[in-house]
Design an enzyme around this catalytic site. Structure first.
Site, short mmCIF file in Angstrom:
data_model
loop_
_atom_site.label_atom_id
_atom_site.label_comp_id
_atom_site.label_asym_id
_atom_site.label_seq_id
_atom_site.Cartn_x
_atom_site.Cartn_y
_atom_site.Cartn_z
N ARG A 224 0.52 -1.38 -0.23
CA ARG A 224 -0.26 -0.31 0.30
C ARG A 224 0.81 0.74 0.10
O ARG A 224 2.01 1.21 0.59
CB ARG A 224 -0.90 0.24 1.11
CG ARG A 224 -2.05 -1.34 1.23
CD ARG A 224 -2.89 -0.61 0.05
NE ARG A 224 -4.16 -1.69 0.38
CZ ARG A 224 -4.53 -2.46 -1.31
NH1 ARG A 224 -4.03 -3.15 -1.67
NH2 ARG A 224 -5.46 -2.99 -0.90
N HIS A 272 -0.53 0.24 -10.22
CA HIS A 272 -0.86 -0.74 -9.01
C HIS A 272 -1.64 -2.02 -10.31
O HIS A 272 -2.76 -2.77 -9.78
CB HIS A 272 -2.45 -0.51 -8.36
CG HIS A 272 -2.96 -0.89 -6.98
ND1 HIS A 272 -3.41 -0.76 -5.99
CD2 HIS A 272 -3.12 -2.26 -6.59
CE1 HIS A 272 -3.44 -1.13 -5.66
NE2 HIS A 272 -3.70 -2.44 -5.59
#
Ligand code: NDP
Length: 309
Positions: A224, A272
């Site tokens: 993250r 991502h």
């Protein structure tokens, strides 16, 4: 009848989930928050649900993330004390391991430097280092960390891992707990972050931790964005202590076109993409957990809200 409430902004995945759950859960009535009747749901299927809403649902029995990480759900401080489950997709784990292997090769086989040299028409052959002489350290030895470690090991890398609790992973040197973190970092040439985002791990990749890595170490961040202190990383790269970083995740996504990380020398941004769960797998796991909930059976992939993962 089973009332299911969808709560997310990811409209593509949700359309698929709605169709699949209607077909596979007997008597499913699927509503999307904030439609009428959404607050009557017994099961919430969510990604970044609006804070405080689940606490107002009188019939709620199960909260189900559509992702592997649940930080986007646990950020709701008014979350009811009910079971929370996540997705564990073996194919996502395989994709993540491939990404980590690619990132490892990128630094180990000098592709970061060679691609810059190639753009400048500069022919330079670097010394070759054996995989066995490169130590890849993985922060987080959970579902994804273990799969990545196993693949790296099979290619011949020296692999170590850091987790909260002690464990045995064949061929991998395991460091456990906060007290072992400095020793783990000191012998890591390529650092991979696969930790969940929790109050204990937020900001873990900072100047102090970078300073403990050997000179010339590299970072691969695929957990993250909030794990990373961006300015500390840039300072560490500019000082020459760190060699480079591959960043797949960011605290605000998508990364805006004018974000300086895109062009910072030594940083490679990916969108991502390291590991994506398949909508069919997500739908099947949620449907199975709804079946288990109804049958009073043990739920799959339950999260411990106290630990945050
Ligand atoms: P798991 O919950 O299976 O594993 C988490 C690991 O982190 C465990 O080994 C755990 O230790 C360790 N850990 C947690 N807290 C600490 C701590 N304070 N100190 C030391 N170790 C700690 O997670 P997954 O492997 O399934 O996923 C990891 C993360 O990857 C997700 O939370 C998500 O954020 C991210 N992700 C990113 C994707 C991408 O495309 N970029 C795709 C999917 C996930 P222990 O084993 O002792 O419990």
């Amino acid at each position: 009848m089973t009332r299911i409430t969808l709560m997310t902004t990811l409209s593509n995945t949700m359309g698929f989930l709605e169709d699949h759950l209607k077909r596979s859960v007997p008597g499913a009535v699927v509503t999307t928050w904030p439609e009428e009747g959404a607050l009557d749901g017994e099961v919430v299927v969510c990604w970044k649900p609006p804070a405080g809403v689940m606490a107002t649902m009188p019939n709620l029995r199960l909260m189900h993330s559509i992702a592997a990480g649940v930080d986007n759900v646990l950020s709701d401080t008014a979350l009811p004390n009910l079971p929370l489950c996540r997705i564990v997709d073996p194919l996502l784990g395989k994709a993540m391991a491939e990404y980590v292997l690619w990132g490892t090769l990128y630094f180990h086989r000098e592709f970061d430097r060679v691609s810059t040299n190639a753009r400048n028409g500069h022919w330079h052959r670097y010394d070759q280092v054996a995989a066995a002489d490169k130590c890849v350290g993985i922060l987080g030895l959970g579902t994804l960390g273990i799969q990545a470690a196993t693949l790296l090991k099979s290619v011949g890398y020296k692999v170590s891992g850091w987790s909260r609790s002690a464990k045995q992973v064949e061929g991998v040197e395991v460091f456990a707990g906060d007290a072992a973190l400095d020793d783990f970092l000191a012998q890591t040439g390529i650092l991979v972050c696969l930790l969940p985002l929790t109050p204990s791990t937020v900001g873990i990749l900072n100047a102090d931790r970078f300073a403990r890595l050997p000179q010339g170490a590299a970072l691969i961040l695929c957990s993250r964005g909030e794990h990373l202190n961006g300015p500390d990383l840039v300072a560490s790269l500019r000082s020459g202590h760190l060699r480079g970083a591959i960043l797949d995740v960011f605290d605000k996504e998508p990364l805006q076109p004018d974000n300086p990380l895109w062009t910072e020398p030594g940083i490679l941004v990916t969108p991502h993409m390291a590991g994506l769960a398949k909508p069919r797998v997500i739908a099947e796991q949620i449907a199975e957990n709804i079946r288990r909930l109804k049958a009073g059976e043990i739920l799959l992939n339950r999260v411990d809200p106290a630990l945050g993962y």
